[in-house]
Write an enzyme that holds these catalytic residues in place. Structure first.
Site, PDB file in Angstrom:
ATOM      1  N   CYS A  54       0.839  -1.206   0.000  1.00  0.00           N
ATOM      2  CA  CYS A  54       0.000   0.000   0.000  1.00  0.00           C
ATOM      3  C   CYS A  54       0.877   1.260   0.000  1.00  0.00           C
ATOM      4  O   CYS A  54       1.857   1.346   0.739  1.00  0.00           O
ATOM      5  CB  CYS A  54      -0.908  -0.010   1.233  1.00  0.00           C
ATOM      6  SG  CYS A  54      -2.000   1.423   1.297  1.00  0.00           S
ATOM      7  N   CYS A  58       0.363   4.933   6.977  1.00  0.00           N
ATOM      8  CA  CYS A  58      -0.257   4.719   8.296  1.00  0.00           C
ATOM      9  C   CYS A  58       0.756   4.020   9.224  1.00  0.00           C
ATOM     10  O   CYS A  58       1.182   2.889   8.928  1.00  0.00           O
ATOM     11  CB  CYS A  58      -1.526   3.884   8.153  1.00  0.00           C
ATOM     12  SG  CYS A  58      -2.616   4.498   6.843  1.00  0.00           S
ATOM     13  N   CYS A  61       0.450   0.325  10.316  1.00  0.00           N
ATOM     14  CA  CYS A  61      -0.003  -0.716   9.399  1.00  0.00           C
ATOM     15  C   CYS A  61       1.108  -1.556   8.759  1.00  0.00           C
ATOM     16  O   CYS A  61       1.994  -1.023   8.088  1.00  0.00           O
ATOM     17  CB  CYS A  61      -0.862  -0.102   8.308  1.00  0.00           C
ATOM     18  SG  CYS A  61      -1.585  -1.373   7.234  1.00  0.00           S
ATOM     19  N   CYS A  98     -16.143  -9.542   5.896  1.00  0.00           N
ATOM     20  CA  CYS A  98     -15.546  -8.265   5.503  1.00  0.00           C
ATOM     21  C   CYS A  98     -14.283  -8.496   4.683  1.00  0.00           C
ATOM     22  O   CYS A  98     -13.348  -9.161   5.131  1.00  0.00           O
ATOM     23  CB  CYS A  98     -15.230  -7.440   6.752  1.00  0.00           C
ATOM     24  SG  CYS A  98     -14.466  -5.858   6.362  1.00  0.00           S
ATOM     25  N   CYS A 130     -19.319  -6.762   3.906  1.00  0.00           N
ATOM     26  CA  CYS A 130     -18.682  -5.490   4.205  1.00  0.00           C
ATOM     27  C   CYS A 130     -17.384  -5.440   3.411  1.00  0.00           C
ATOM     28  O   CYS A 130     -16.782  -6.482   3.133  1.00  0.00           O
ATOM     29  CB  CYS A 130     -18.400  -5.428   5.705  1.00  0.00           C
ATOM     30  SG  CYS A 130     -17.544  -3.932   6.221  1.00  0.00           S
ATOM     31  N   CYS A 190     -19.526   1.746   8.628  1.00  0.00           N
ATOM     32  CA  CYS A 190     -18.726   1.151   9.707  1.00  0.00           C
ATOM     33  C   CYS A 190     -17.492   2.015   9.877  1.00  0.00           C
ATOM     34  O   CYS A 190     -16.671   2.110   8.963  1.00  0.00           O
ATOM     35  CB  CYS A 190     -18.338  -0.278   9.333  1.00  0.00           C
ATOM     36  SG  CYS A 190     -17.191  -1.039  10.506  1.00  0.00           S
ATOM     37  N   ARG A 262     -17.884  -2.903  18.047  1.00  0.00           N
ATOM     38  CA  ARG A 262     -17.141  -4.133  17.745  1.00  0.00           C
ATOM     39  C   ARG A 262     -15.791  -4.186  18.464  1.00  0.00           C
ATOM     40  O   ARG A 262     -14.947  -3.313  18.265  1.00  0.00           O
ATOM     41  CB  ARG A 262     -16.935  -4.256  16.234  1.00  0.00           C
ATOM     42  CG  ARG A 262     -18.258  -4.207  15.479  1.00  0.00           C
ATOM     43  CD  ARG A 262     -18.131  -4.595  14.022  1.00  0.00           C
ATOM     44  NE  ARG A 262     -19.351  -4.273  13.290  1.00  0.00           N
ATOM     45  CZ  ARG A 262     -20.408  -5.085  13.143  1.00  0.00           C
ATOM     46  NH1 ARG A 262     -20.397  -6.290  13.656  1.00  0.00           N
ATOM     47  NH2 ARG A 262     -21.480  -4.691  12.476  1.00  0.00           N
TER      48      ARG A 262
HETATM   49  N1  SAM Z   1      -6.636   0.316   3.165  1.00  0.00           N
HETATM   50  C1  SAM Z   1      -7.917   0.484   3.684  1.00  0.00           C
HETATM   51  C2  SAM Z   1      -7.993   1.593   4.700  1.00  0.00           C
HETATM   52  O1  SAM Z   1      -6.994   1.956   5.287  1.00  0.00           O
HETATM   53  O2  SAM Z   1      -9.109   2.087   4.906  1.00  0.00           O
HETATM   54  C3  SAM Z   1      -8.522  -0.776   4.273  1.00  0.00           C
HETATM   55  C4  SAM Z   1      -7.668  -1.746   5.064  1.00  0.00           C
HETATM   56  S1  SAM Z   1      -6.965  -1.126   6.606  1.00  0.00           S
HETATM   57  C5  SAM Z   1      -5.830  -2.400   7.024  1.00  0.00           C
HETATM   58  C6  SAM Z   1      -8.341  -1.263   7.760  1.00  0.00           C
HETATM   59  C7  SAM Z   1      -8.128  -0.784   9.179  1.00  0.00           C
HETATM   60  O3  SAM Z   1      -7.358  -1.744   9.899  1.00  0.00           O
HETATM   61  C8  SAM Z   1      -7.366   0.495   9.419  1.00  0.00           C
HETATM   62  O4  SAM Z   1      -8.157   1.649   9.230  1.00  0.00           O
HETATM   63  C9  SAM Z   1      -6.979   0.371  10.877  1.00  0.00           C
HETATM   64  O5  SAM Z   1      -7.957   0.959  11.690  1.00  0.00           O
HETATM   65  C10 SAM Z   1      -6.918  -1.136  11.102  1.00  0.00           C
HETATM   66  N2  SAM Z   1      -5.544  -1.587  11.402  1.00  0.00           N
HETATM   67  C11 SAM Z   1      -4.528  -1.735  10.516  1.00  0.00           C
HETATM   68  N3  SAM Z   1      -3.404  -2.152  11.126  1.00  0.00           N
HETATM   69  C12 SAM Z   1      -3.714  -2.270  12.446  1.00  0.00           C
HETATM   70  C13 SAM Z   1      -2.961  -2.665  13.595  1.00  0.00           C
HETATM   71  N4  SAM Z   1      -1.669  -2.995  13.513  1.00  0.00           N
HETATM   72  N5  SAM Z   1      -3.585  -2.701  14.782  1.00  0.00           N
HETATM   73  C14 SAM Z   1      -4.900  -2.370  14.872  1.00  0.00           C
HETATM   74  N6  SAM Z   1      -5.657  -1.984  13.827  1.00  0.00           N
HETATM   75  C15 SAM Z   1      -5.080  -1.930  12.623  1.00  0.00           C
HETATM   76  C1  DTB Z   2     -11.348  -2.739  11.833  1.00  0.00           C
HETATM   77  O1  DTB Z   2     -11.642  -1.696  12.435  1.00  0.00           O
HETATM   78  N1  DTB Z   2     -10.522  -3.649  12.271  1.00  0.00           N
HETATM   79  C2  DTB Z   2     -10.350  -4.704  11.307  1.00  0.00           C
HETATM   80  C3  DTB Z   2     -11.380  -4.317  10.217  1.00  0.00           C
HETATM   81  N2  DTB Z   2     -11.865  -3.069  10.669  1.00  0.00           N
HETATM   82  C4  DTB Z   2     -10.963  -4.222   8.805  1.00  0.00           C
HETATM   83  C5  DTB Z   2      -8.939  -4.775  10.830  1.00  0.00           C
HETATM   84  C6  DTB Z   2      -7.959  -4.971  11.936  1.00  0.00           C
HETATM   85  C7  DTB Z   2      -6.623  -5.184  11.319  1.00  0.00           C
HETATM   86  C8  DTB Z   2      -5.579  -5.502  12.334  1.00  0.00           C
HETATM   87  C9  DTB Z   2      -4.242  -5.644  11.729  1.00  0.00           C
HETATM   88  C10 DTB Z   2      -4.108  -6.768  10.748  1.00  0.00           C
HETATM   89  O2  DTB Z   2      -4.525  -7.903  11.012  1.00  0.00           O
HETATM   90  O3  DTB Z   2      -3.501  -6.529   9.691  1.00  0.00           O
HETATM   91 FE1  SF4 Z   3      -2.805   1.212   3.407  1.00  0.00          FE
HETATM   92 FE2  SF4 Z   3      -2.681   0.033   5.762  1.00  0.00          FE
HETATM   93 FE3  SF4 Z   3      -3.135   2.643   5.625  1.00  0.00          FE
HETATM   94 FE4  SF4 Z   3      -5.053   0.903   4.791  1.00  0.00          FE
HETATM   95  S1  SF4 Z   3      -4.279   1.163   6.880  1.00  0.00           S
HETATM   96  S2  SF4 Z   3      -4.359   2.778   3.777  1.00  0.00           S
HETATM   97  S3  SF4 Z   3      -3.731  -0.738   3.985  1.00  0.00           S
HETATM   98  S4  SF4 Z   3      -1.257   1.587   4.967  1.00  0.00           S
END
Ligand code: SAM
Ligand code: DTB
Ligand code: SF4
Length: 328
Positions: A54, A58, A61, A98, A130, A190, A262
């Site tokens: 990506c 973030c 992430c 989802c 979702c 959501c 959730r």
């Molecule tokens: N790329 C899209 C976005 O950012 O909206 C969708 C996928 S993103 C991985 C979905 C959500 O996962 C993020 O908004 C964040 O809230 C959550 N997330 C990602 N990494 C995480 C982590 N290490 N711990 C907790 N939540 C996480």
């Molecule tokens: C949300 O708020 N939590 C979920 C779902 N929406 C998409 C994602 C959590 C991701 C946690 C980090 C991972 O497993 O990559």
């Molecule tokens: Fe990309 Fe992860 Fe940010 Fe979603 S949360 S926009 S997958 S870097």
């Protein structure tokens, strides 16, 4: 009966959030009992249909291309694989499925057409579908809706003030605009956040305030605890305590009484007792299955044992509390 309000002030929310914890849990529990079926917890399954690579930054992430993490990068999964996973999820008791993609935003290309097919297929199985695919336009939201999408996940993650310490490649307003597009297309919203990113208590209150003062509350509010992942800038962050999760969940339950709250990322490190307190505080959904998107999660059989122990039943799909049928 608790009232659905969109005019909460930050001070009111701060007062609830900072109250004595027992009192806070009790108040949230009362609202939960009035507005929701307290013995029911919805079981949802996540599937990362496109992982890693990506362009966003973030800080939490593992899927951001710029960080060296151990995530197994893959392009968009095949239709059949997704449907098979959705069927397994359904057999294991999930009523919501989802699909997540590590995209900055949706583009009108073959991948999006394929995702629309996946949405159609999963919705045909009777699951609430979702997606979380990054930013989108209203037109794209409408296409998803036509394909059978029920909800779209797009988290605000943290307060507007703290946002740029976590993400610099987009603006808070971009996230809010996407939520408007989703809402205008008639798709269920959501949106929630993550705690443990180094934010202050005021930031947590700020996030809850933004969510609770949207023109309509998100039907679904995920509360995530940061899962610190090696290779990300937040890898050294200390895990949040259960009391912080409880404060977030209970406050969200009180100020957004009709929404699904959730208990999302972070369960893998929580005991059954700690999760039980989160359900008491108003959480009524979990993600099940051994993986969230890329990080570990409790296994189905562990959750099944927890449901039995706590006397919880899985919530059916497409269920709305009767008290909300008219108002929200
Ligand atoms: N790329 C899209 C976005 O950012 O909206 C969708 C996928 S993103 C991985 C979905 C959500 O996962 C993020 O908004 C964040 O809230 C959550 N997330 C990602 N990494 C995480 C982590 N290490 N711990 C907790 N939540 C996480
Ligand atoms: C949300 O708020 N939590 C979920 C779902 N929406 C998409 C994602 C959590 C991701 C946690 C980090 C991972 O497993 O990559
Ligand atoms: Fe990309 Fe992860 Fe940010 Fe979603 S949360 S926009 S997958 S870097």
């Amino acid at each position: 009966m608790a009232e659905i309000r969109n005019d909460w002030t930050r001070d009111e929310i701060a007062e609830i959030y900072n109250g004595p914890i027992m009192e806070l849990m009790y108040k949230a529990s009362v609202v939960h009992h009035e507005m929701q079926a307290t013995g029911e917890v919805q079981v949802c399954t996540l599937l990362s249909v496109k992982t890693g690579g990506c362009p966003e930054d973030c800080a939490y992430c593992p899927q951001a291309a710029r960080y060296q993490t151990e995530v197994q990068v893959h392009k968009l999964l095949e239709y059949d694989e997704v449907i098979t996973k959705a069927l397994i999820a359904k057999e294991n008791g999930s009523t919501r499925f989802c699909m997540g993609a590590a995209w900055r935003n949706i583009r009108d290309n073959r991948d999006f057409d394929n995702v629309l097919e996946m949405v159609k297929g999963v919705s045909g199985l009777g699951l609430e579908v979702c997606c979380t695919l990054g930013m989108l336009t209203e037109d794209q939201a409408r296409k998803l809706k036509e394909a059978g999408l029920y909800a779209y996940n797009h988290n605000l993650d943290t307060s507007e003030e703290h946002y740029h310490d976590i993400i610099t490649t987009r603006e808070y307003k971009d996230r809010l605009d996407t939520l408007t597009h989703v809402r205008n297309a008639g798709v269920s919203v959501c949106s929630g956040g993550i705690i443990g990113l180094g934010e202050s208590e005021e930031d947590r209150v700020g996030l809850l305030h933004t969510l609770a003062t949207l023109p309509q509350h998100p039907e679904s509010v995920p509360v995530n605890a940061l899962v610190p992942v090696k290779g990300t800038p937040l890898e050294e962050m200390k895990r949040v305590s259960v009391w912080e999760m409880i404060r977030m969940i209970a406050t969200a339950r009180i100020i957004m009484p009709g929404s699904m709250i959730r208990l999302s990322a972070g369960r893998d490190e929580m005991s059954v007792e700690e999760q039980a307190l989160c359900f008491m505080a108003g959480a009524n959904s979990i993600f099940a299955g051994e993986k969230l998107l890329t990080t570990p999660n409790p296994e189905f059989h562990e959750d099944k044992a927890m449901f039995e122990l706590l006397g919880l039943t899985p919530r059916p799909s497409y269920k709305q509390h009767p008290s909300l049928a008219e108002s929200n």
